[in-house]
Write an enzyme that holds these catalytic residues in place. Structure first.
Site, PDB file in Angstrom:
ATOM      1  N   PHE A  24     -12.128  13.453 -12.167  1.00  0.00           N
ATOM      2  CA  PHE A  24     -12.539  14.111 -10.923  1.00  0.00           C
ATOM      3  C   PHE A  24     -13.490  13.211 -10.156  1.00  0.00           C
ATOM      4  CE2 PHE A  24     -11.744  17.577 -13.884  1.00  0.00           C
ATOM      5  CZ  PHE A  24     -11.090  18.542 -13.114  1.00  0.00           C
ATOM      6  N   ASP A  25     -13.349  13.182  -8.834  1.00  0.00           N
ATOM      7  CA  ASP A  25     -14.444  12.701  -8.007  1.00  0.00           C
ATOM      8  C   ASP A  25     -15.521  13.784  -8.022  1.00  0.00           C
ATOM      9  OD1 ASP A  25     -15.799  11.151  -5.909  1.00  0.00           O
ATOM     10  OD2 ASP A  25     -15.265  12.856  -4.642  1.00  0.00           O
ATOM     11  N   LYS A  26     -16.783  13.398  -7.897  1.00  0.00           N
ATOM     12  CA  LYS A  26     -17.846  14.408  -7.938  1.00  0.00           C
ATOM     13  C   LYS A  26     -18.061  15.076  -6.583  1.00  0.00           C
ATOM     14  CE  LYS A  26     -22.335  13.560  -7.695  1.00  0.00           C
ATOM     15  NZ  LYS A  26     -22.885  14.523  -6.704  1.00  0.00           N
TER      16      LYS A  26
END
Length: 830
Positions: free
Chosen positions: A504-506
């Site tokens: 995941f990107d944050k």
């Protein structure tokens, strides 16, 4: 070697449909890489869909490089065309494969895929052919198959056609025309079965010509369409399953086993008709999307309201949307407030409140609360909307086009089964010929060897295999579309269902991207109110996201509004300074106070700042008039339900869930711990994320990357499956992602993964049934199983795999895990 970078927008370089074509973009990058002075060329999606060029300024000037890229882009765009052409009715899986092979043989066709639902996706060399010629070619095939003319459907070709809207159920029938219209083959199959039944009953009381006449009728009705397809295939020197069935039926008749031969044709033709039913169900589920947008719109001209076709709406027009009407176009709300049901486009289960946007807001820059989509349903309030896209360019139209293209994409398992059939069918024919001459080796009559050969021919025909994968893939793609998830073909659908690792990107994906103040720690003798008042007075003059969080916290805490500071200026990378009530104020990191004049940070303030930093907070120390007032701790806010989503993904079998962030490792660890992720990597630049994804692929085999589709595009492109969130509002996300969650809602991800898991399971079940039945029946018929029993087992397996695939259309969220509350959401948009 000195190196500079130049970023150019791909849609400008490739202004036609080529901007979405990997082949065209790849050719453009390869051409530019060969230019002296160009170090590297690659797609960079950090700011938008752009081509990033690394070059040596000593060898080529930026203006030269820009001109070269535009020249080569125009050449490639002029050279290659891209068309999506739709036949009005579904095809058999075998017929679609044959038609694709024929299309690839047309001069000038670079790539061609044809889906069983009747969609052809073609890339062609404009110098050798054009779209009208390809459409005419398909029309000739359609005429030979008894179809109406093909058209640029589902949003038209990617080049220049406007949307072509299908009415519900239009063109979904069987490809064979006839006296009973689109249901002709089904009726013929039932008449064949009726004739077989009458003949079989008559054989108990009568002998001779009467039962034989009814068996003959059964042959005629059951074999009519199969014979037509077999003859067409033989003309093209193809030995397909239809040919095997006819040879087996003719062999049974030659042996006097008319009833068994008729039973074979009855079940085979019935299986054909049910295959089309399955394809039609999948196609109708997708075409229902195209019917969502209204045909008429109420356009305001001054004080007058006029009714116009949605195709006549231009960008900038103002349309009136009355309560409970469907939105006619993508646009921005300028007057009125209402709740809009966006489930048809985004899959969101709860209506979204809409309000007027600021006057300067564009569709791309407007908040979700101001943006509306064609095909969604207005609530109780009237709205006036400024049109942002023409009818053929709306999010809905583009989704329908992309899903139509996805129908034609073949999954890895499909490609395997296609290759298997191409080898298996000739092998079966060779084996049958050898078995026909078994009487020369074994002491038995020729009739016994011939009967056994015909039985093996029935048993070995991979009918169930041919339909097992495409029916499951199309049902899965259709169900995903109904749930607000765009899956671009069988490959991403299968891959997503077999993953064990997901990154995941944050910011903007797992978190809101809007930090908030979580800790206010005043120094000894300082009140919390004074600390917030002074901090907010200075930060109110800054446009930094952290500044907005401080002002919000002060507004919520203080009884009076914060004052106004003067002479505020940013100290790059360190903090901010200003004057408030005649005193100098500094706000920033601990390092800031090591670099400026004044007293050192007191130990108690430093220890609090370091404690907050270790817990993942972004720390702001506040000093006024030389006195340290305290510390503020800020943290990005996790998305609502993010922890629940992570738990659901674990329940679905994902073992490794990683968060990638540009923030420091402490912040990343704090968010990861809060959400239940297995690991977090902080301090990553975009290129670091790409390298990490490549490493994960080496370690795990397959990995998905979830992001917003814009600044995460490079990492998503290097993942096995790229998943973009909020694609309904982002052109880039729609174009770059393999899987697009239309709503900006992370809770759609478990639905997508769960559906993919179920689809993968159904594909495996279908392959087991189809191949297992062939593996059982071949030795069984060799050792004496009768043709009649072989027919029942063989065609029964075909009906079983079709019915199994259709179950995916009824997939309910939470079927593969504890997706709490999802069943309720499913009812609303499923």
């Amino acid at each position: 070697m000195p190196e500079e970078k130049l970023r150019l927008e791909i849609p400008v370089l490739l202004p036609g449909a080529a901007d979405a074509c990997e082949r065209c973009v790849e050719e453009l990058t390869q051409v530019l890489k060969r230019r002296p002075g160009v170090i590297d060329a690659h797609v960079d999606g950090r700011e938008d869909a752009r081509l990033c060029l690394h070059f040596d300024p000593a060898l080529i000037a930026p203006s030269q490089l820009r001109a070269l890229a535009e020249q080569q882009g125009a050449r490639i765009d002029a050279k290659f065309g891209h068309a999506t052409i739709r036949l009005p009715r579904p095809l058999h899986a075998r017929a679609s494969r044959s038609l694709a092979d024929d299309l690839r043989g047309v001069r000038g066709v670079v790539r061609a895929e044809v889906g069983p639902t009747g969609v052809a996706v073609v890339e062609f060399d404009r110098g050798l052919t054009d779209e009208p010629a390809l459409t005419a070619y398909l029309n000739n095939h359609a005429a030979a198959l008894g179809q109406a003319p093909a058209s640029a459907g589902a949003g038209g070709s990617r080049d220049e056609h406007a949307g072509h809207k299908h009415k519900p159920g239009e063109g979904n029938g069987h490809k064979h025309g006839g006296v009973f219209g689109e249901r002709t083959e089904l009726v013929f199959a039932l008449l064949s079965g009726l004739a077989l039944l009458v003949g079989w009953l008559a054989s108990f009381r009568l002998s001779g010509p009467v039962p034989l006449a009814f068996y003959g009728l059964s042959y005629i009705f059951g074999g009519y369409f199969t014979l037509r397809e077999a003859v067409d295939n033989l003309r093209k020197r193809r030995f397909e399953i239809d040919t095997l069935m006819l040879v087996a039926a003719a062999g049974a008749a030659a042996l006097g086993e008319w009833a068994e031969g008729a039973l074979l044709l009855v079940l085979f033709s019935l299986g054909h008709a049910l295959e089309h039913y399955a394809m039609g169900r999948a196609r109708r589920a997708i075409e229902a999307l195209a019917a969502l947008a209204p045909e008429r719109a109420s356009r305001r001209r001054g004080e007058a309201i006029e009714e116009v076709a949605v195709e006549a709406l231009e960008v900038g027009d103002i349309v009136l949307v009355r309560p409970n009407e469907r939105l006619p176009a993508d646009g921005v709300v300028i007057i009125g407030e209402s709740a809009v049901n966006q489930a048809p486009v985004t899959g969101e289960s709860v209506p979204v409140d809409k309000s007027p946007a600021p006057q300067e807001a564009t569709f791309e820059s407007a908040e979700a609360s101001h943006r509306v989509f064609a095909g969604t349903i207005n609530g109780a309030g009237a709205l006036e909307v400024r049109v942002a896209r023409r009818a053929s360019e709306t999010t809905l139209a583009r989704v329908v086009t992309m899903v139509a293209e996805a129908e034609a994409q073949r999954s890895p398992t499909q490609r395997f089964t296609d290759k298997f059939e191409r080898i298996f069918v000739p092998a079966v024919l060779l084996m049958v010929v050898m078995l026909m001459f078994a009487w020369l080796v074994v002491d038995e009559p020729f009739s016994v060897s011939f009967y056994r050969a015909m039985a093996v021919l029935v048993a070995a025909s991979p009918c169930a295999l041919a339909i097992s994968v495409p029916s499951a893939v199309l049902s899965g793609v259709a169900r995903a579309g109904r749930g607000g998830v765009l899956v671009k073909g069988g490959g991403p659908l299968e891959n997503l269902g077999t993953l064990k690792a997901l990154a995941f990107d944050k910011t903007g994906t797992l978190t809101e991207g809007r930090p908030r103040v979580t800790d206010v720690v005043p120094a000894i003798g300082v009140t919390k109110e004074r600390l917030l008042d002074i901090a907010a007075a200075v930060e109110a003059q800054s446009d930094h996201p952290l500044a907005a969080a401080v002002v919000t916290a002060a507004t919520e805490t203080l009884t009076a509004a914060p004052g106004r500071a003067e002479s505020v200026e940013s100290i790059t990378g360190q903090g901010v300074r200003g004057r408030y009530r005649g005193e100098d104020v500094f706000i920033g990191k601990l390092k800031l106070f090591e670099a400026i004049d004044g007293p050192p940070v007191p130990e108690e303030v430093r220890s609090e700042a370091e404690r907050l930093a270790r817990s993942g907070r972004t720390v702001m120390v506040v000093r006024s008039a030389g006195a340290y007032l305290g510390v503020l701790g800020l943290l990005d806010t996790p998305r609502e339900g993010a922890a629940e989503v992570i738990a659901q993904l674990r329940g679905l079998g994902l073992k490794r869930l990683v968060m990638l962030s540009g923030d420091n490792q402490g912040v990343a660890d704090a968010i990861a711990s809060q959400l239940g992720l297995t690991e977090a990597r902080g301090g990553l630049m975009p290129e670091d994320k790409v390298e990490f994804i490549k490493t994960m692929r080496e370690q795990e085999g397959r990995v998905a990357m979830v992001g917003d589709g814009v600044n995460d595009a490079p990492a998503m492109a290097n993942a096995t499956v790229g998943v973009a969130m909020g694609a309904a509002g982002s052109d880039v996300a729609l174009e770059t992602a393999d899987v697009a969650l239309m709503a900006d809602d992370l809770r759609r991800l478990p639905f997508a993964v769960g559906l993919s898991r179920r689809t993968s399971a159904v594909i495996k079940q279908n392959l087991f049934v189809s191949l297992g039945m062939v593996a059982f029946l071949i030795p069984a018929t060799i050792f004496g199983l009768k043709i009649g029993a072989a027919v029942i087992f063989h065609e029964g397996s075909t009906l079983l795999v079709v019915a199994n695939a259709l179950r995916l259309l009824a997939y309910r969220e939470g079927s593969l895990g504890a997706l709490g509350g999802s069943a309720t959401r499913d009812k609303q948009h499923g």
